[in-house]
Design a protein around this motif. Sequence first.
Motif, PDB file in Angstrom:
ATOM      1  N   GLU A 145       3.235  -6.189   8.618  1.00 21.32           N
ATOM      2  CA  GLU A 145       2.168  -7.118   8.274  1.00 21.32           C
ATOM      3  C   GLU A 145       2.336  -7.666   6.861  1.00 21.32           C
ATOM      4  N   TYR A 146       2.767  -6.800   5.952  1.00 18.50           N
ATOM      5  CA  TYR A 146       2.986  -7.238   4.573  1.00 18.50           C
ATOM      6  C   TYR A 146       4.133  -8.243   4.514  1.00 18.50           C
TER       7      TYR A 146
ATOM      8  N   ALA B 101       0.817  -1.210   0.000  1.00 17.42           N
ATOM      9  CA  ALA B 101       0.000   0.000   0.000  1.00 17.42           C
ATOM     10  C   ALA B 101       0.856   1.266   0.000  1.00 17.42           C
TER      11      ALA B 101
ATOM     12  N   SER C 203       2.550   3.840  11.947  1.00  8.74           N
ATOM     13  CA  SER C 203       1.471   3.139  11.267  1.00  8.74           C
ATOM     14  C   SER C 203       1.963   2.510   9.968  1.00  8.74           C
ATOM     15  N   ASP C 204       2.771   3.259   9.209  1.00  8.73           N
ATOM     16  CA  ASP C 204       3.303   2.718   7.961  1.00  8.73           C
ATOM     17  C   ASP C 204       4.278   1.569   8.226  1.00  8.73           C
TER      18      ASP C 204
ATOM     19  N   CYS D 291       2.111   4.971   1.097  1.00  7.18           N
ATOM     20  CA  CYS D 291       2.236   5.621   2.397  1.00  7.18           C
ATOM     21  C   CYS D 291       1.152   6.700   2.536  1.00  7.18           C
ATOM     22  N   GLN D 292       0.932   7.157   3.738  1.00  8.95           N
ATOM     23  CA  GLN D 292      -0.094   8.174   3.992  1.00  8.95           C
ATOM     24  C   GLN D 292       0.487   9.556   3.679  1.00  8.95           C
TER      25      GLN D 292
ATOM     26  N   THR E 273       4.061  -0.523  10.730  1.00  6.70           N
ATOM     27  CA  THR E 273       3.200  -1.664  11.072  1.00  6.70           C
ATOM     28  C   THR E 273       2.631  -2.302   9.806  1.00  6.70           C
ATOM     29  N   THR E 274       2.218  -1.476   8.850  1.00  8.11           N
ATOM     30  CA  THR E 274       1.705  -1.988   7.581  1.00  8.11           C
ATOM     31  C   THR E 274       2.785  -2.785   6.856  1.00  8.11           C
TER      32      THR E 274
END
Length: 273
Positions: free
Chosen positions: A218-219, A186, A211-212, A188-189, A214-215
């Motif tokens: 998980e990936y 995904a 948060s990024d 980034c924000q 953590t993403t």
Amino acid sequence: MFDPASPFIGKTDPLQPVQKTSFAEDRLKVAVQSCELLPGSIATEAQISERFGLGRAAVRVALARLSAMGLVHPIRRSGWKVLPVTGALIGDVIAARRQVEPCLAEARPDAVALSRMEELAEMIEVLEGQRDSASLTTRRGYERELLDILSNAVGNRLMAHFLVGLWDHSERIMRFLETPALPPFAACQARALTQAVAAGDGARIVALRMSDITTFQEYAFAGLMRDRTELGVPLDAHDASSNNGQPRPDGGATPGTKITGEPGIKSNNGVSS
């Protein structure tokens, strides 16, 4: 006095030795990060020189610099080995990023840099969700440029330099674990991050980066769960465990093979990526 820039001197080679080395380093770094040079693969300087059309001297210096970055290391009597992607490496990168990325809270880009961040955030949003290779490559280039702007605005240059290296490792890990079974990593924000930077909201910047991370974690975990790579003791464990007498983070725990030109094939007896 001799003037190498004189228009009366033949231009047989437009690149000076320093430029050749810099070009070789940039080219091989991209090859490692994009997994064009597969993790765990081994190649000689001659093979790399021929494959990428680079001079042997420039390749030798470039590989030494990539070794200092922790991306490759020499194997006695075999050549150079690209650092394998292992669970331990992924864990170390994630842990280090959680420790270092809070330094971005201090980033204060100037007006020109902030304006560029806003442009990048807009382009990232436009490209988000597109899965074709060209769009993904372009989007990731924009994301990296945005993060580089942030790191360049951090006062502690040592921390910023270390962080850039961690992002390099993260990109290589992400590229290695990507498979058709998984959606692309995904975006980034970017918009929220840019707004937080503009407002000087350090706590928000850190929260978005965590948060990024953590993403990414998980990936990476999902990718590892789909990896059927066999684990074992490699033949080159002794040589791979050292780099001019210095211990390596991977300890030679992932077997390597000679470099090949086949795309999408893992180098350590794994399945196609």
